[in-house]
Design a protein around this motif. Structure first.
Motif, PDB file in Angstrom:
ATOM      1  N   HIS A 105     -27.366 -28.390-104.651  1.00  0.00           N
ATOM      2  CA  HIS A 105     -26.705 -28.408-103.077  1.00  0.00           C
ATOM      3  C   HIS A 105     -26.187 -29.104-102.874  1.00  0.00           C
ATOM      4  N   HIS A 121     -39.403 -34.356-106.586  1.00  0.00           N
ATOM      5  CA  HIS A 121     -38.746 -33.898-105.647  1.00  0.00           C
ATOM      6  C   HIS A 121     -40.415 -34.481-104.887  1.00  0.00           C
ATOM      7  N   ASP A 148     -33.519 -28.214-105.567  1.00  0.00           N
ATOM      8  CA  ASP A 148     -34.717 -27.959-105.146  1.00  0.00           C
ATOM      9  C   ASP A 148     -34.418 -25.877-104.694  1.00  0.00           C
ATOM     10  N   ASP A 204     -30.303 -35.672 -99.254  1.00  0.00           N
ATOM     11  CA  ASP A 204     -30.879 -36.181-101.019  1.00  0.00           C
ATOM     12  C   ASP A 204     -29.923 -35.965-101.725  1.00  0.00           C
TER      13      ASP A 204
HETATM   14 ZN   LIG Z   1     -33.909 -32.265-102.128  1.00  0.00          ZN
END
Ligand SMILES: [Zn+2]
Ligand SMILES: [Zn+2]
Length: 252
Positions: free
Chosen positions: A53, A220, A160, A57
């Motif tokens: 995505h 993460h 994520d 980050d």
């Molecule tokens: Zn992230």
């Protein structure tokens, strides 16, 4: 399959770099950390990037990486794949000629260093010698998980994600899972709202798999909650589970 963790943190802090996972020296899963972890010769060997995505980050290593490739005179483009919406966002908001040059027209428009390649979910495609499938996952923006298959290895990288029951029902048998856990259980509401997992939410997700992968690699973590998340994950007593650290290497 060789896996090298360039970065695996859920935010930046000393010794904690943004997510990027290097497979067999040539394929990157996300591009949060590249030049900050790899010498130039190692960067030169990367041919393909899969973006989960467009969040900062996960793409923040790309600008310096492609700049480095142009400076050393590499001719072969790097192919950056992701959903059409992810690639559009990265082109429009990062490589837009303002924040950073448009490297899909550099060093020249005829032979640029970046080749953007949109991928469709749930359609197999080939990258190097891996069979790859993208799976939509729930996050605050459209996001994809990627499954890489070769020989006996079936690796899923979630990127994520918040709870996504349909993913586990369709994924088949996995040997290795790289999955996020961003927040401790006390922030489950925030995790749900922002499309992330807590230890208990991870346990609920894994319970939907017919069989646990032999290797479950956790990434993460928000550094500020790291100790709390580690305690909560340990209490789950999930076999084969490792909380990742930057610069680790695995043979899959
Ligand atoms: Zn992230
Ligand atoms: Zn994100």
């Amino acid at each position: 399959m060789k896996l090298r963790i360039l970065g695996c943190a859920g935010s930046e802090s000393p010794g904690r770099k943004a997510p990027a996972f290097l497979v067999d020296d040539g394929l990157l899963l996300d591009g949060g950390t590249i030049g900050a972890a790899l010498p130039q010769e190692a960067q030169n060997r990367i041919t393909d990037v899969l973006l989960s995505h467009p969040h900062h980050d996960h793409v923040r290593g790309l600008p310096s990486f492609v700049d480095n490739l142009v400076v050393v005179g590499r001719k072969e483009p790097v192919t950056i794949r992701g959903s059409a919406t992810t690639l559009e966002a990265v082109q429009k908001h990062l490589f837009n000629g303002v924040i950073w040059p448009d490297f899909s027209r550099l060093p020249c428009a005829e032979a640029p260093i970046i080749r953007w390649q949109p991928v469709a979910p749930l359609v197999n495609f080939q990258v190097r010698d891996y069979l790859v499938t993208a799976f939509p996952v729930k996050h605050s923006v459209p996001a994809l998980a990627y499954r890489l298959q070769r020989d006996q290895v079936s690796l899923l990288y979630t990127g994520d994600m918040g709870p996504t029951p349909e993913l586990w029902r369709s994924i088949g048998t996995l040997t290795t899972l790289i999955v996020e856990v961003s927040f401790p259980d006390e922030h489950a509401a925030l995790a749900q709202k922002t499309g992330h997992l807590t230890p208990s939410l991870l346990a609920q997700e894994l319970a939907l798999l017919p069989r646990l992968p032999a290797q479950i690699l956790i990434c993460h973590l928000k550094p500020i909650y790291e100790e709390q998340i580690r305690r909560e994950i340990a209490a789950l007593q999930i076999p084969g589970l490792t909380i990742l650290s930057d610069a680790q290497e695995f043979s899959l």
